[in-house]
Design an enzyme around this catalytic site. Structure first.
Site, PDB file in Angstrom:
ATOM      1  N   HIS A  78       2.376  14.491  54.906  1.00 58.15           N
ATOM      2  CA  HIS A  78       1.722  14.009  53.960  1.00 58.15           C
ATOM      3  C   HIS A  78       2.620  13.403  52.972  1.00 58.15           C
ATOM      4  O   HIS A  78       3.818  13.895  52.712  1.00 58.15           O
ATOM      5  CB  HIS A  78       0.761  15.020  53.303  1.00 58.15           C
ATOM      6  CG  HIS A  78       1.311  16.223  52.312  1.00 58.15           C
ATOM      7  ND1 HIS A  78       1.893  16.098  51.163  1.00 58.15           N
ATOM      8  CD2 HIS A  78       1.574  17.484  52.903  1.00 58.15           C
ATOM      9  CE1 HIS A  78       2.488  17.356  50.583  1.00 58.15           C
ATOM     10  NE2 HIS A  78       2.283  18.212  51.936  1.00 58.15           N
ATOM     11  N   ASP A  80       1.880  12.752  49.368  1.00 60.66           N
ATOM     12  CA  ASP A  80       1.818  13.003  48.131  1.00 60.66           C
ATOM     13  C   ASP A  80       2.636  14.141  47.909  1.00 60.66           C
ATOM     14  O   ASP A  80       2.916  15.245  48.641  1.00 60.66           O
ATOM     15  CB  ASP A  80       0.206  13.176  47.638  1.00 60.66           C
ATOM     16  CG  ASP A  80      -0.434  14.517  48.662  1.00 60.66           C
ATOM     17  OD1 ASP A  80      -0.083  14.653  49.508  1.00 60.66           O
ATOM     18  OD2 ASP A  80      -1.294  15.270  48.022  1.00 60.66           O
ATOM     19  N   ASP A 111       8.530  19.498  50.865  1.00 56.19           N
ATOM     20  CA  ASP A 111       6.909  19.400  51.051  1.00 56.19           C
ATOM     21  C   ASP A 111       6.489  18.047  50.500  1.00 56.19           C
ATOM     22  O   ASP A 111       6.214  17.855  49.157  1.00 56.19           O
ATOM     23  CB  ASP A 111       6.600  20.422  49.949  1.00 56.19           C
ATOM     24  CG  ASP A 111       5.027  20.614  49.940  1.00 56.19           C
ATOM     25  OD1 ASP A 111       4.478  20.220  51.055  1.00 56.19           O
ATOM     26  OD2 ASP A 111       4.447  21.253  49.353  1.00 56.19           O
ATOM     27  N   GLU A 145      -3.109  15.456  50.357  1.00 56.56           N
ATOM     28  CA  GLU A 145      -3.133  16.934  50.834  1.00 56.56           C
ATOM     29  C   GLU A 145      -2.812  18.037  49.885  1.00 56.56           C
ATOM     30  O   GLU A 145      -3.490  19.290  49.766  1.00 56.56           O
ATOM     31  CB  GLU A 145      -2.033  17.302  51.901  1.00 56.56           C
ATOM     32  CG  GLU A 145      -1.888  18.309  52.736  1.00 56.56           C
ATOM     33  CD  GLU A 145      -1.032  19.527  52.019  1.00 56.56           C
ATOM     34  OE1 GLU A 145      -1.157  20.788  52.412  1.00 56.56           O
ATOM     35  OE2 GLU A 145      -0.439  19.135  50.910  1.00 56.56           O
ATOM     36  N   GLU A 146      -2.283  17.698  48.675  1.00 58.53           N
ATOM     37  CA  GLU A 146      -2.011  18.688  47.704  1.00 58.53           C
ATOM     38  C   GLU A 146      -3.030  19.122  46.787  1.00 58.53           C
ATOM     39  O   GLU A 146      -3.161  20.065  46.124  1.00 58.53           O
ATOM     40  CB  GLU A 146      -0.718  18.255  46.793  1.00 58.53           C
ATOM     41  CG  GLU A 146       0.614  18.189  47.654  1.00 58.53           C
ATOM     42  CD  GLU A 146       1.134  19.553  47.908  1.00 58.53           C
ATOM     43  OE1 GLU A 146       0.434  20.466  47.730  1.00 58.53           O
ATOM     44  OE2 GLU A 146       2.212  19.475  48.484  1.00 58.53           O
ATOM     45  N   ASP A 171       1.871  19.987  62.363  1.00 58.33           N
ATOM     46  CA  ASP A 171       1.897  19.692  60.901  1.00 58.33           C
ATOM     47  C   ASP A 171       3.016  20.394  60.303  1.00 58.33           C
ATOM     48  O   ASP A 171       3.678  21.426  61.093  1.00 58.33           O
ATOM     49  CB  ASP A 171       0.582  19.899  60.290  1.00 58.33           C
ATOM     50  CG  ASP A 171       0.190  19.301  59.108  1.00 58.33           C
ATOM     51  OD1 ASP A 171       1.210  18.619  58.536  1.00 58.33           O
ATOM     52  OD2 ASP A 171      -0.593  19.536  58.210  1.00 58.33           O
ATOM     53  N   HIS A 416       6.956  23.597  45.422  1.00 53.56           N
ATOM     54  CA  HIS A 416       5.956  23.654  44.450  1.00 53.56           C
ATOM     55  C   HIS A 416       6.520  24.266  43.080  1.00 53.56           C
ATOM     56  O   HIS A 416       5.993  24.642  42.047  1.00 53.56           O
ATOM     57  CB  HIS A 416       4.665  24.624  44.620  1.00 53.56           C
ATOM     58  CG  HIS A 416       3.757  23.876  45.508  1.00 53.56           C
ATOM     59  ND1 HIS A 416       2.429  23.997  45.557  1.00 53.56           N
ATOM     60  CD2 HIS A 416       4.101  22.831  46.636  1.00 53.56           C
ATOM     61  CE1 HIS A 416       1.816  23.036  46.323  1.00 53.56           C
ATOM     62  NE2 HIS A 416       2.907  22.520  47.038  1.00 53.56           N
TER      63      HIS A 416
END
Length: 448
Positions: A78, A80, A111, A145-146, A171, A416
């Site tokens: 992803h 984003d 990520d 996705e986030e 994934d 994160h």
């Protein structure tokens, strides 16, 4: 192939702040435009030779025709990233893409732009060699996705429209994790064969409010605080899903001598092993139960005003075997306050369990990992976070989650959070892994 070339590509993408938001009006669409333009500059052959379908606002779905179409493969990532807390003590700029002490720093390195660049670079290298994969390969890169957005769902709808039923989907998710289990020296290469369901609830308490000089008992903020406290003291029951028992069994020979009998007999001693994992810390405890975290709080807009409305956001990760309905019932029973409203903001059941015991697709992933990371113990596991791949389970029974990068405990904790970074050599090795996986696809018609 020059290591500097591929590292520079990841740096270029990390420097573009493609932060997603649940409110589309808050999304910097220009940043996503810049990212797609940069992707095309960095990977010209991929864009020239593969068929591209735009999905949602900025999602991408590439089709690479193989020698056969019977067992197509989907590789995912992803574009984003989550926001950066400006008060967090980043040692290097979050969107700087700096290389310091052999590590590339920045939001998205792990990520998930590392995976996106790794996949794209592997394809670009193979296209330079005029390589044709044995089977059709699809690249699906989501843009939201986030925030559990719709791009992945739309990609699935597009594949369904074309009649594509993937043989397997890969994934982000697991990794070559160092320091994952106390006393286990080898890294553990974990492949997610299911993932917890993500459910978000909003607790709301209301009251008269008023002047802070004349407070009444059990106002909205007090009732919300009491509810959170009760939830903290009433964790969900623990259990040991089959992939976790398998993980313990595979780790047993590498564990401290005192733990080997317990881990090696995970099937028979599951209750005792479950208690040991709960006691070992939050990372291992989360493997055994549905988790609940109070993540957002709101109350009065001023220090001298009693709130007339107070809220708490709850984020739950539902273990396979539990359900959304059961989780909500647990919350309602535990808070013991009928005046608190429970709103379901987002609800996702745990993903179906993908096959791993003797399955050809899983064995291909495991063999590729073993070849490139020979020091690692390869195992299935239950992924605790959520990925876009959960939406692909409706069209594919083999959905796996693995990022081919070595990650220390500190690096995993930075996802994160602050100081997200990836080792330069580890990133380059991950690119090689994706290339080897594509080269290793061997078309054969599945047995009836």
């Amino acid at each position: 192939m020059s290591q500097d070339r591929v590292v520079a590509k990841l740096q270029a993408l990390v420097r573009i702040a493609t932060v997603s938001d649940r409110d589309p009006a808050q999304v910097d669409r220009a940043a996503f435009d810049d990212l797609l333009a940069e992707l095309e500059r960095q990977f010209p052959l991929l864009h020239d030779r593969l068929e591209l379908t735009r999905v949602a606002t900025h999602g991408l779905l590439f089709h690479w025709s193989g020698r056969a179409q019977e067992r197509p493969v989907v590789l995912m990532g992803h574009l984003d990233v989550v926001p950066v807390d400006d008060t967090a003590p980043w040692r290097h700029p979050a969107f700087g893409g700096d290389i310091v002490d052999g590590e590339l720093w920045g939001r998205g390195t792990l990520d998930d732009k590392g995976c996106v660049v790794g996949i794209c670079e592997a394809v670009e290298r193979l296209l330079e060699q005029d390589f044709t994969p044995a089977q059709d390969v699809w690249l699906s890169f989501g843009c939201d996705e986030e925030v559990s957005g719709g791009a992945a769902r739309m990609a699935v709808e597009e594949l369904e429209r074309r009649g594509v039923r993937p043989w397997f989907v890969l994934d982000e998710g697991g990794a070559v994790a160092h320091g994952a289990f106390p006393g286990v020296k080898p890294p553990v290469a974990v492949i997610g064969v299911t993932e917890k369901g993500v459910t978000s609830l909003l607790l709301t308490a209301q009251g008269r409010g008023g002047h802070a000089s004349t407070p009444a008992r059990n106002g909205p903020t007090a009732r919300i605080a009491r509810a959170i406290n009760r939830l903290e003291k009433a964790p969900f029951p623990s259990s040991l899903p089959a992939p976790t028992r398998e993980l313990m069994t595979r780790l047993a020979p590498h564990a401290p001598v005192a733990l080997r009998p317990l881990m090696g007999n995970a099937e028979r001693l599951a209750p005792l092993l479950t208690r040991a994992l709960v006691a070992a810390g939050p990372e291992s405890a989360a493997m055994t139960r549905t988790t609940l975290a109070a993540t957002t709080l709101s109350g009065s807009p001023a220090l001298n005003v009693i709130a007339s409305r107070a809220t708490a956001g709850l984020n739950l990760r539902i273990l396979v075997g539990d359900s959304v309905d059961g989780v909500i019932a647990h919350v309602r029973k535990t808070i013991r306050d009928k005046t608190i409203d429970i709103e379901v903001v987002e609800a996702n059941e745990p993903s179906p369990l993908s096959p791993y015991d003797g399955d050809e697709a899983f064995d291909l992933l495991a063999a590729t990992i073993a070849a490139d990371f020979p020091d690692a113990v390869v195992s299935p596991y239950v992924m605790m976070a959520a990925t876009d791949s959960r939406f692909f389970t409706g069209i594919c029974e083999r959905v796996y989650r693995f990022a081919p990068f070595r990650m220390s405990k500190a690096q995993r904790e930075a996802i994160h959070s602050y100081d997200e970074r990836i080792g330069v050599d580890d990133f380059v090795a991950g690119v090689d892994w994706y290339q080897h996986l594509i080269e290793g696809l061997d078309h054969r018609t599945e047995p009836a």
